[in-house]
Scaffold this active site. Structure first.
Site, PDB file in Angstrom:
ATOM      1  N   ASN A 173     101.593 -27.309 -29.008  1.00  0.00           N
ATOM      2  CA  ASN A 173     100.881 -28.318 -29.203  1.00  0.00           C
ATOM      3  C   ASN A 173      99.268 -28.313 -28.954  1.00  0.00           C
ATOM      4  O   ASN A 173      99.003 -27.590 -27.940  1.00  0.00           O
ATOM      5  CB  ASN A 173     101.469 -29.607 -28.674  1.00  0.00           C
ATOM      6  CG  ASN A 173     102.708 -30.036 -29.296  1.00  0.00           C
ATOM      7  OD1 ASN A 173     103.216 -29.588 -30.213  1.00  0.00           O
ATOM      8  ND2 ASN A 173     103.205 -31.064 -28.700  1.00  0.00           N
ATOM      9  N   ILE A 174      98.436 -28.945 -29.750  1.00  0.00           N
ATOM     10  CA  ILE A 174      96.945 -28.849 -29.475  1.00  0.00           C
ATOM     11  C   ILE A 174      96.641 -29.336 -27.871  1.00  0.00           C
ATOM     12  O   ILE A 174      95.722 -28.716 -27.503  1.00  0.00           O
ATOM     13  CB  ILE A 174      96.222 -29.438 -30.387  1.00  0.00           C
ATOM     14  CG1 ILE A 174      94.640 -29.155 -30.463  1.00  0.00           C
ATOM     15  CG2 ILE A 174      96.386 -31.033 -30.019  1.00  0.00           C
ATOM     16  CD1 ILE A 174      93.748 -29.836 -31.306  1.00  0.00           C
ATOM     17  N   LYS A 175      97.482 -30.168 -27.367  1.00  0.00           N
ATOM     18  CA  LYS A 175      97.023 -30.659 -25.813  1.00  0.00           C
ATOM     19  C   LYS A 175      97.216 -29.435 -24.953  1.00  0.00           C
ATOM     20  O   LYS A 175      96.486 -29.499 -24.015  1.00  0.00           O
ATOM     21  CB  LYS A 175      97.795 -31.931 -25.595  1.00  0.00           C
ATOM     22  CG  LYS A 175      99.301 -31.564 -25.601  1.00  0.00           C
ATOM     23  CD  LYS A 175      99.883 -32.919 -25.163  1.00  0.00           C
ATOM     24  CE  LYS A 175     101.606 -32.590 -25.107  1.00  0.00           C
ATOM     25  NZ  LYS A 175     102.182 -33.929 -25.151  1.00  0.00           N
ATOM     26  N   GLY A 176      98.260 -28.593 -25.295  1.00  0.00           N
ATOM     27  CA  GLY A 176      98.608 -27.305 -24.464  1.00  0.00           C
ATOM     28  C   GLY A 176      98.921 -27.735 -23.116  1.00  0.00           C
ATOM     29  O   GLY A 176      99.702 -28.485 -22.851  1.00  0.00           O
TER      30      GLY A 176
END
Length: 258
Positions: free
Chosen positions: A138-141
């Protein structure tokens, strides 16, 4: 890149033989904690000390004891051990590739593939814990490190939880995946090992040498087991998205040179 990132595997001035450090260097002092199914009291503390002695702690002392209900006590024990660690006998998987920034990963993928690198990920079997795979994809990492969805030259398909092995193989073929990432958190009766072996066998049968990179990760995995599990890489707890992205670039770069 920083010097730390370039100095892969370097251990300057590391001694061969080491002992735990408590109050002074090499004094062998350690601290451990455990719970015994005993009511809090002198007998329970005596039992805790006996256990500590059998674990090799001598002398040992109970520095904390707290009742955990009517018949359980939690202990913290501090004591000395005589054991010495031989660093020449320590085996780990050293990172053999540099850590790249997202820009460096994107540039490398463009130069190597001339297209986006396709990553398919998920949790296989009955595992419903997606925290690990989401932290990587996910982009939030994770811990301020952006996930693979953040990388412009990576196309990420996150299948989520409880993905069957046949579903994973089918989707990887449809998407023409370059890499398949599998996270396993549920580990009762070594389910993570059984599921990973099943996955690698299924990809070998379905695709042979043309299978994508297979990467497994989770808190109970030993990175030394990659070959035994039939995968290309195993990542343990604490792995960041940047490490995974850098490994993918390293792997496709190595493959293109062969």
């Amino acid at each position: 890149m920083t010097n730390e990132q370039d100095a892969i595997g370097e251990r300057p001035n590391e001694p061969r033989h080491v002992r735990p450090y408590g109050d002074t260097t090499g004094d062998g002092m350690v601290q451990t904690s455990f719970t015994l199914p005993l009511s809090h009291g002198p007998r329970a503390e005596a039992a805790a000390l006996q256990l500590a002695n059998k674990m090799g702690m001598d002398p040992a002392m109970v520095v904390h004891a707290k009742a955990m209900g009517a018949q359980y006590t939690f202990f913290v024990v501090y004591g000395k051990v005589s054991h010495i660690v031989d660093m020449d006998a320590v085996r780990v998987v050293e990172r053999e590739f540099p850590l790249l920034s997202p820009a460096e990963v994107n540039s490398a993928v463009r130069n190597l593939l001339r297209r986006k690198l396709v990553v398919v990920g998920g949790c296989i079997g009955t595992d419903a814990h997606t925290v690990g795979i989401d932290a990587i994809l996910n982009i939030k990492g994770f811990a301020g490190d952006k996930g693979l969805e953040y990388y412009r030259e990576l196309r990420v398909i996150n299948l989520g939880a409880q993905v069957s092995v046949p579903q994973l193989v089918k989707r990887a073929r449809v998407e023409r995946a370059d890499a398949v990432l599998v996270s396993q958190v549920v580990t009762q009766r070594d389910a993570h090992l059984l599921n990973t072996r099943e996955m690698s066998a299924a990809f070998a049968e379905a695709m042979g040498q043309r299978r994508p990179l297979l990467v497994a990760g989770g808190p109970r995995f030993d990175p030394l087991m990659a070959a035994d599990l039939g995968v290309d890489r195993v990542f343990a707890k604490g792995t960041t998205p940047g490490e995974v992205a850098s490994y993918l670039v390293h792997a496709i770069s190595t493959d293109s040179e062969q």
